[in-house]
Design a protein around this motif. Structure first.
Motif, PDB file in Angstrom:
ATOM      1  N   ASN A 154       0.845  -1.195   0.000  1.00 41.17           N
ATOM      2  CA  ASN A 154       0.000   0.000   0.000  1.00 41.17           C
ATOM      3  C   ASN A 154       0.882   1.248   0.000  1.00 41.17           C
ATOM      4  O   ASN A 154       2.081   1.179   0.255  1.00 41.17           O
ATOM      5  N   ALA A 155       0.239   2.366  -0.326  1.00 43.76           N
ATOM      6  CA  ALA A 155       0.895   3.667  -0.198  1.00 43.76           C
ATOM      7  C   ALA A 155       0.469   4.227   1.156  1.00 43.76           C
ATOM      8  O   ALA A 155      -0.694   4.104   1.536  1.00 43.76           O
ATOM      9  N   ALA A 156       1.404   4.815   1.878  1.00 48.36           N
ATOM     10  CA  ALA A 156       1.059   5.284   3.225  1.00 48.36           C
ATOM     11  C   ALA A 156       1.812   6.561   3.564  1.00 48.36           C
ATOM     12  O   ALA A 156       2.891   6.830   3.028  1.00 48.36           O
ATOM     13  N   GLY A 157       1.237   7.308   4.467  1.00 47.04           N
ATOM     14  CA  GLY A 157       1.914   8.485   4.992  1.00 47.04           C
ATOM     15  C   GLY A 157       2.773   8.073   6.180  1.00 47.04           C
ATOM     16  O   GLY A 157       2.360   7.238   6.989  1.00 47.04           O
ATOM     17  N   GLY A 158       3.965   8.642   6.279  1.00 45.07           N
ATOM     18  CA  GLY A 158       4.858   8.292   7.384  1.00 45.07           C
ATOM     19  C   GLY A 158       4.539   9.112   8.627  1.00 45.07           C
ATOM     20  O   GLY A 158       4.375  10.333   8.557  1.00 45.07           O
ATOM     21  N   SER A 172     -10.804  11.766   3.249  1.00 45.48           N
ATOM     22  CA  SER A 172     -10.046  12.937   3.700  1.00 45.48           C
ATOM     23  C   SER A 172      -8.735  12.461   4.309  1.00 45.48           C
ATOM     24  O   SER A 172      -8.700  11.438   5.012  1.00 45.48           O
ATOM     25  N   TYR A 173      -7.660  13.160   3.995  1.00 46.23           N
ATOM     26  CA  TYR A 173      -6.430  12.905   4.722  1.00 46.23           C
ATOM     27  C   TYR A 173      -6.660  13.363   6.156  1.00 46.23           C
ATOM     28  O   TYR A 173      -7.489  14.239   6.422  1.00 46.23           O
ATOM     29  N   GLU A 174      -5.936  12.811   7.081  1.00 44.99           N
ATOM     30  CA  GLU A 174      -6.137  13.089   8.491  1.00 44.99           C
ATOM     31  C   GLU A 174      -5.649  14.501   8.843  1.00 44.99           C
ATOM     32  O   GLU A 174      -4.812  15.068   8.151  1.00 44.99           O
ATOM     33  N   THR A 175      -6.182  15.016   9.937  1.00 39.68           N
ATOM     34  CA  THR A 175      -5.776  16.347  10.389  1.00 39.68           C
ATOM     35  C   THR A 175      -4.478  16.237  11.200  1.00 39.68           C
ATOM     36  O   THR A 175      -4.061  15.136  11.590  1.00 39.68           O
ATOM     37  N   ALA A 182       2.727   4.426  10.333  1.00 32.89           N
ATOM     38  CA  ALA A 182       2.335   4.819   8.975  1.00 32.89           C
ATOM     39  C   ALA A 182       0.819   4.796   8.902  1.00 32.89           C
ATOM     40  O   ALA A 182       0.163   4.062   9.653  1.00 32.89           O
ATOM     41  N   ILE A 183       0.284   5.599   7.982  1.00 33.96           N
ATOM     42  CA  ILE A 183      -1.187   5.694   7.897  1.00 33.96           C
ATOM     43  C   ILE A 183      -1.637   5.641   6.447  1.00 33.96           C
ATOM     44  O   ILE A 183      -1.004   6.223   5.572  1.00 33.96           O
ATOM     45  N   GLY A 184      -2.725   4.913   6.222  1.00 35.30           N
ATOM     46  CA  GLY A 184      -3.245   4.807   4.863  1.00 35.30           C
ATOM     47  C   GLY A 184      -4.719   4.441   4.878  1.00 35.30           C
ATOM     48  O   GLY A 184      -5.327   4.321   5.946  1.00 35.30           O
ATOM     49  N   MET A 185      -5.268   4.252   3.661  1.00 37.73           N
ATOM     50  CA  MET A 185      -6.721   4.064   3.545  1.00 37.73           C
ATOM     51  C   MET A 185      -7.084   2.672   3.044  1.00 37.73           C
ATOM     52  O   MET A 185      -8.084   2.502   2.347  1.00 37.73           O
ATOM     53  N   SER A 186      -6.270   1.695   3.365  1.00 37.66           N
ATOM     54  CA  SER A 186      -6.567   0.348   2.872  1.00 37.66           C
ATOM     55  C   SER A 186      -6.065  -0.702   3.847  1.00 37.66           C
ATOM     56  O   SER A 186      -5.759  -0.407   4.997  1.00 37.66           O
ATOM     57  N   ILE A 194       6.154   4.372   1.870  1.00 32.51           N
ATOM     58  CA  ILE A 194       5.935   5.695   2.481  1.00 32.51           C
ATOM     59  C   ILE A 194       6.046   6.736   1.365  1.00 32.51           C
ATOM     60  O   ILE A 194       7.140   7.027   0.883  1.00 32.51           O
ATOM     61  N   THR A 195       4.890   7.222   0.925  1.00 30.93           N
ATOM     62  CA  THR A 195       4.888   8.143  -0.217  1.00 30.93           C
ATOM     63  C   THR A 195       5.032   9.598   0.220  1.00 30.93           C
ATOM     64  O   THR A 195       5.305  10.468  -0.593  1.00 30.93           O
ATOM     65  N   ASN A 196       4.801   9.847   1.487  1.00 34.25           N
ATOM     66  CA  ASN A 196       4.814  11.240   1.980  1.00 34.25           C
ATOM     67  C   ASN A 196       4.915  11.208   3.488  1.00 34.25           C
ATOM     68  O   ASN A 196       4.698  10.165   4.101  1.00 34.25           O
ATOM     69  N   LEU A 197       5.234  12.317   4.058  1.00 33.14           N
ATOM     70  CA  LEU A 197       5.135  12.427   5.512  1.00 33.14           C
ATOM     71  C   LEU A 197       3.739  12.949   5.827  1.00 33.14           C
ATOM     72  O   LEU A 197       3.206  13.802   5.109  1.00 33.14           O
ATOM     73  N   ALA A 198       3.126  12.402   6.855  1.00 38.39           N
ATOM     74  CA  ALA A 198       1.717  12.710   7.128  1.00 38.39           C
ATOM     75  C   ALA A 198       1.536  14.195   7.472  1.00 38.39           C
ATOM     76  O   ALA A 198       2.488  14.892   7.837  1.00 38.39           O
ATOM     77  N   THR A 199       0.296  14.624   7.354  1.00 38.18           N
ATOM     78  CA  THR A 199      -0.076  16.018   7.614  1.00 38.18           C
ATOM     79  C   THR A 199       0.491  16.499   8.949  1.00 38.18           C
ATOM     80  O   THR A 199       0.386  15.807   9.950  1.00 38.18           O
ATOM     81  N   LYS A 201       1.494  20.710   1.743  1.00 38.41           N
ATOM     82  CA  LYS A 201       0.171  20.073   1.732  1.00 38.41           C
ATOM     83  C   LYS A 201       0.240  18.805   0.899  1.00 38.41           C
ATOM     84  O   LYS A 201       0.921  18.764  -0.128  1.00 38.41           O
ATOM     85  N   LEU A 202      -0.498  17.809   1.330  1.00 41.65           N
ATOM     86  CA  LEU A 202      -0.451  16.500   0.672  1.00 41.65           C
ATOM     87  C   LEU A 202      -1.455  16.420  -0.481  1.00 41.65           C
ATOM     88  O   LEU A 202      -2.575  16.889  -0.369  1.00 41.65           O
ATOM     89  N   THR A 203      -1.024  15.807  -1.608  1.00 40.41           N
ATOM     90  CA  THR A 203      -1.951  15.592  -2.717  1.00 40.41           C
ATOM     91  C   THR A 203      -1.866  14.139  -3.179  1.00 40.41           C
ATOM     92  O   THR A 203      -0.859  13.477  -2.962  1.00 40.41           O
ATOM     93  N   GLU A 224       1.127  13.512  -5.476  1.00 38.91           N
ATOM     94  CA  GLU A 224       2.399  13.269  -4.780  1.00 38.91           C
ATOM     95  C   GLU A 224       2.510  11.789  -4.412  1.00 38.91           C
ATOM     96  O   GLU A 224       3.563  11.166  -4.584  1.00 38.91           O
ATOM     97  N   VAL A 225       1.393  11.237  -3.934  1.00 35.88           N
ATOM     98  CA  VAL A 225       1.384   9.835  -3.516  1.00 35.88           C
ATOM     99  C   VAL A 225       1.756   8.935  -4.699  1.00 35.88           C
ATOM    100  O   VAL A 225       2.616   8.058  -4.593  1.00 35.88           O
ATOM    101  N   THR A 226       1.137   9.167  -5.856  1.00 37.62           N
ATOM    102  CA  THR A 226       1.412   8.279  -7.002  1.00 37.62           C
ATOM    103  C   THR A 226       2.807   8.550  -7.583  1.00 37.62           C
ATOM    104  O   THR A 226       3.463   7.626  -8.047  1.00 37.62           O
TER     105      THR A 226
HETATM  106  N1  HPA Z   1      -2.654   9.566   4.832  1.00 41.66           N
HETATM  107  C1  HPA Z   1      -3.591   8.660   4.510  1.00 41.66           C
HETATM  108  N2  HPA Z   1      -3.478   7.873   3.454  1.00 41.66           N
HETATM  109  C2  HPA Z   1      -2.373   7.985   2.690  1.00 41.66           C
HETATM  110  C3  HPA Z   1      -1.366   8.912   2.982  1.00 41.66           C
HETATM  111  C4  HPA Z   1      -1.520   9.760   4.110  1.00 41.66           C
HETATM  112  O1  HPA Z   1      -0.669  10.595   4.437  1.00 41.66           O
HETATM  113  N3  HPA Z   1      -0.412   8.764   2.022  1.00 41.66           N
HETATM  114  C5  HPA Z   1      -0.830   7.765   1.202  1.00 41.66           C
HETATM  115  N4  HPA Z   1      -2.022   7.289   1.591  1.00 41.66           N
END
Ligand code: HPA
Length: 281
Positions: A124-128, A197-200, A214-218, A239-244, A250-252, A255-257
């Motif tokens: 999966n793709a996830a935020g660190g 929604s990405y997390e706050t 790490a955090i993701g939606m799957s 880890i595609t990005n650092l979490a919010t 700002k995360l998009t 960026e993840v893909t």
């Molecule tokens: N948060 C939630 N899901 C995600 C993230 C994130 O930062 N990056 C990739 N999937």
């Protein structure tokens, strides 16, 4: 007057019938009985392309199969061999935030189980969330926290079997492949949320405090069901990005893909090495 009680067992039977039809379709087309299943996450769907003697099955040709709608999810099932091991690769998955429907999310797991697959590797793709993580890191998932507020095994009407969800032996194999192939691997706990929604910033802080790395939606519901069905599991987060709140920008979804594309090679090598090692056991 007595109220009529709707029975959830009826819908489970419906799902079983749908799965039977889909699995029969796949079985009639596949040349080999798959030993390992692989589910590929956002932007990570290319692994199946390099398989030998592969057969590509677009999911819209499989009766009853739910459709993915998110960019970066290919929506194809590829069967083929890697170092003599027959694989079934799901390129792309349906998310809870797309369908709102857990049964669509769990469909590949039920198909894999019905086809006799005993080992599943999920990516999966996830935020660190861990302060030491950086974009393009690969993380072996050691455990998970399910914050989707769903329970994928409620239809079983019994507590799940105990033990590690993520098979310790598969985790050892991943670490060994990392060492041997010079792929730097992190490890940690994956937290699954429903999205979209990405997390706050406050939610990120909460999840870090309760142990998420790490955090993701799957993944989390798929893994719970697969474990309950007796499938051995391995999980890798890209880890595609650092979490919010941890990242400066700002995360998009783009960026993840984009970052997912950067890890294509190490992820491919890791999965290949893991399949080879499992194949020789
Ligand atoms: N948060 C939630 N899901 C995600 C993230 C994130 O930062 N990056 C990739 N999937």
């Amino acid at each position: 007057m007595k109220k009529k009680r709707s029975s959830p067992l009826v819908s489970v039977r419906d799902i079983d019938a749908r799965i039977d039809t889909s699995a029969a379709h796949l079985r009639s087309r596949l040349k080999h009985r798959p030993k390992i299943g692989i589910i590929l996450g956002s932007g990570l769907g290319e692994f199946g392309d390099g398989l030998r003697a592969s057969q590509v099955v677009p999911i819209d040709t499989v009766p009853n199969y739910p459709r993915a709608t998110v960019e970066g999810h290919v929506g194809t099932i590829v069967a083929g061999k890697l170092s003599g091991v027959s694989l079934l690769v799901f390129q792309g998955r349906v998310h809870l935030y797309e369908s709102g429907d857990l049964d669509s999310v769990l469909y590949p797991i039920r198909i894999a189980h019905r086809l006799g697959i005993k080992i599943l590797l999920l990516t999966n793709a996830a935020g660190g969330l861990h302060m030491n993580f950086r974009p393009a890191d690969l993380m072996i998932i050691t455990d998970q926290i399910n914050l989707t507020f769903e329970n994928p095994i409620k239809h079983l009407r019994r507590p799940s079997r105990g033990g590690d969800l993520y098979d310790p032996e598969i985790r050892d194999i991943m670490r060994a492949v990392g060492r041997e192939s010079n792929i730097e691997l992190r490890q940690g706990i994956y937290c699954g949320i429903k999205g979209p929604s990405y997390e706050t910033v406050a939610e990120v802080e909460m999840i870090r405090r309760i142990g998420g790395d790490a955090i993701g939606m799957s993944t989390v519901n798929e893994v719970s069901l697969a474990h309950a069905l007796g499938i051995r599991l391995g999980g890798i987060s890209c880890i595609t990005n650092l979490a919010t709140g941890i990242a400066a920008d700002k995360l998009t979804h783009r960026e993840v893909t984009e970052v997912a594309a950067l890890v294509k090679e190490p992820l491919q090598s890791l999965l290949t090495g893991v399949v080879q090692k499992i194949g020789t056991r």
